[in-house]
Scaffold this motif. Structure first.
Motif, mmCIF file in Angstrom:
data_model
loop_
_atom_site.group_PDB
_atom_site.id
_atom_site.type_symbol
_atom_site.label_atom_id
_atom_site.label_comp_id
_atom_site.label_asym_id
_atom_site.label_seq_id
_atom_site.Cartn_x
_atom_site.Cartn_y
_atom_site.Cartn_z
ATOM 1 N N MET A 226 0.897 -1.213 0.035
ATOM 2 C CA MET A 226 0.134 0.086 0.085
ATOM 3 C C MET A 226 0.751 1.199 0.081
ATOM 4 N N ARG A 227 0.620 2.297 -0.685
ATOM 5 C CA ARG A 227 1.442 3.551 -1.004
ATOM 6 C C ARG A 227 1.050 4.302 0.274
ATOM 7 N N ILE A 228 2.044 5.282 0.580
ATOM 8 C CA ILE A 228 1.961 6.220 1.512
ATOM 9 C C ILE A 228 0.581 7.372 1.749
ATOM 10 N N ALA A 229 0.124 7.532 0.348
ATOM 11 C CA ALA A 229 -1.118 8.280 0.476
ATOM 12 C C ALA A 229 -2.166 7.466 0.705
ATOM 13 N N GLU A 230 -2.521 6.191 0.409
ATOM 14 C CA GLU A 230 -3.296 5.131 0.891
ATOM 15 C C GLU A 230 -3.437 5.001 2.337
ATOM 16 N N VAL A 231 -2.265 4.729 2.915
ATOM 17 C CA VAL A 231 -2.324 4.471 4.423
ATOM 18 C C VAL A 231 -2.456 5.907 5.213
ATOM 19 N N SER A 232 -2.094 6.899 4.645
ATOM 20 C CA SER A 232 -2.291 8.262 5.161
ATOM 21 C C SER A 232 -3.792 8.437 5.325
ATOM 22 N N LYS A 233 -4.635 8.042 4.012
ATOM 23 C CA LYS A 233 -6.053 8.129 4.128
ATOM 24 C C LYS A 233 -6.838 7.093 5.052
ATOM 25 N N GLN A 234 -6.280 5.945 4.934
ATOM 26 C CA GLN A 234 -6.947 4.974 5.880
ATOM 27 C C GLN A 234 -6.766 5.224 7.353
ATOM 28 N N TYR A 235 -5.706 5.601 7.734
ATOM 29 C CA TYR A 235 -5.577 5.772 9.153
ATOM 30 C C TYR A 235 -5.626 7.073 9.474
ATOM 31 N N ASP A 236 -5.931 8.327 8.657
ATOM 32 C CA ASP A 236 -6.021 9.603 9.046
ATOM 33 C C ASP A 236 -4.697 10.149 9.629
ATOM 34 N N ILE A 237 -3.842 9.944 8.984
ATOM 35 C CA ILE A 237 -2.344 10.255 9.507
ATOM 36 C C ILE A 237 -1.618 10.971 8.292
ATOM 37 N N SER A 238 -1.077 12.096 8.275
ATOM 38 C CA SER A 238 -0.529 12.695 7.357
ATOM 39 C C SER A 238 0.763 11.916 6.883
ATOM 40 N N ALA A 239 1.138 12.031 5.690
ATOM 41 C CA ALA A 239 2.100 11.376 5.077
ATOM 42 C C ALA A 239 3.293 11.945 5.559
ATOM 43 N N ASP A 240 3.635 13.250 6.123
ATOM 44 C CA ASP A 240 4.434 13.756 6.566
ATOM 45 C C ASP A 240 4.874 13.147 7.987
ATOM 46 N N THR A 241 3.695 12.821 8.565
ATOM 47 C CA THR A 241 3.741 12.214 9.975
ATOM 48 C C THR A 241 4.246 10.740 9.792
ATOM 49 N N LEU A 242 3.552 9.954 8.769
ATOM 50 C CA LEU A 242 4.421 8.654 8.583
ATOM 51 C C LEU A 242 5.740 8.713 8.106
ATOM 52 N N ARG A 243 6.218 9.678 7.541
ATOM 53 C CA ARG A 243 7.826 9.729 7.210
ATOM 54 C C ARG A 243 8.481 10.039 8.299
ATOM 55 N N TYR A 244 7.900 10.920 9.414
ATOM 56 C CA TYR A 244 8.548 11.369 10.582
ATOM 57 C C TYR A 244 8.722 10.038 11.418
ATOM 58 N N TYR A 245 7.698 9.092 11.470
ATOM 59 C CA TYR A 245 7.548 8.027 12.555
ATOM 60 C C TYR A 245 8.785 7.163 12.132
ATOM 61 N N GLU A 246 8.750 6.989 10.602
ATOM 62 C CA GLU A 246 10.160 6.284 10.115
ATOM 63 C C GLU A 246 11.354 6.757 10.389
ATOM 64 N N ARG A 247 11.559 8.129 10.093
ATOM 65 C CA ARG A 247 12.618 8.816 10.487
ATOM 66 C C ARG A 247 13.341 8.442 11.788
ATOM 67 N N ILE A 248 12.352 8.800 12.985
ATOM 68 C CA ILE A 248 12.737 8.552 14.235
ATOM 69 C C ILE A 248 12.827 7.161 14.897
ATOM 70 N N GLY A 249 12.292 6.069 13.926
ATOM 71 C CA GLY A 249 12.496 4.763 14.527
ATOM 72 C C GLY A 249 11.277 4.257 14.781
ATOM 73 N N LEU A 250 10.126 4.952 14.935
ATOM 74 C CA LEU A 250 8.902 4.368 15.289
ATOM 75 C C LEU A 250 8.322 3.025 14.416
ATOM 76 N N LEU A 251 8.616 3.295 13.317
ATOM 77 C CA LEU A 251 8.395 2.394 12.117
ATOM 78 C C LEU A 251 9.708 2.098 11.442
ATOM 79 N N PRO A 252 9.928 0.996 11.314
ATOM 80 C CA PRO A 252 11.280 0.398 10.561
ATOM 81 C C PRO A 252 11.290 0.951 9.125
ATOM 82 N N ARG A 253 12.313 0.942 8.573
ATOM 83 C CA ARG A 253 12.497 1.355 6.960
ATOM 84 C C ARG A 253 11.417 0.651 6.415
ATOM 85 N N VAL A 254 10.470 1.462 5.760
ATOM 86 C CA VAL A 254 9.267 0.705 4.884
ATOM 87 C C VAL A 254 10.039 0.540 3.261
#
Length: 125
Positions: A1-29
């Motif tokens: 699933m692409r970031i835009a779809e994840v963003s929409k499905q979970y109502d989280i901005s793409a920037d926030t998802l990238r931030y979570y990845e950058r700080i280690g909350l999400l492993p590298r996607v």
């Protein structure tokens, strides 16, 4: 699933998802051949968990620590449980504070309802 779809499905901005990845909350996607993030079911489960924990006001720092321990495996089960228990206690405290505020609001509203009834009675006289 692409970031835009994840963003929409979970109502989280793409920037926030990238931030979570950058700080280690999400492993590298994983990225597809075009370099576009491609979230799998494991990634989505983590996004859902993080969203739930943030909704409960769990701190980013506590989540980072938890996710780092999670990545280390079963040897960290007790430490992860301790983090969750500590966060649960903080949530319970916030709930108690909010309940006290709600009770006070209910009391004040009831008081105003009584005043309105009294005012209406005095206008009818």
């Amino acid at each position: 699933m692409r970031i835009a779809e994840v963003s929409k499905q979970y109502d989280i901005s793409a920037d926030t998802l990238r931030y979570y990845e950058r700080i280690g909350l999400l492993p590298r996607v994983h990225r597809n051949a075009s370099g576009v993030r491609d979230y799998d079911e494991t990634d989505l489960a983590r996004v859902k968990f993080i969203k739930c924990m943030r909704g409960a006001n769990v701190s980013i720092e506590a989540l980072i620590e938890y996710m780092q321990l999670f990545a280390e495996g079963d040897a960290t089960l007790a430490a992860r449980k301790a983090i969750l228990e500590e966060q649960r206690d903080l949530v319970r405290e916030r709930i108690a504070e909010m309940q006290a505020g709600l009770d006070r609001l209910d009391y004040k509203i009831a008081h105003y309802e009584d005043l309105i009834v009294e005012a209406e009675k005095s206008m009818q006289k």
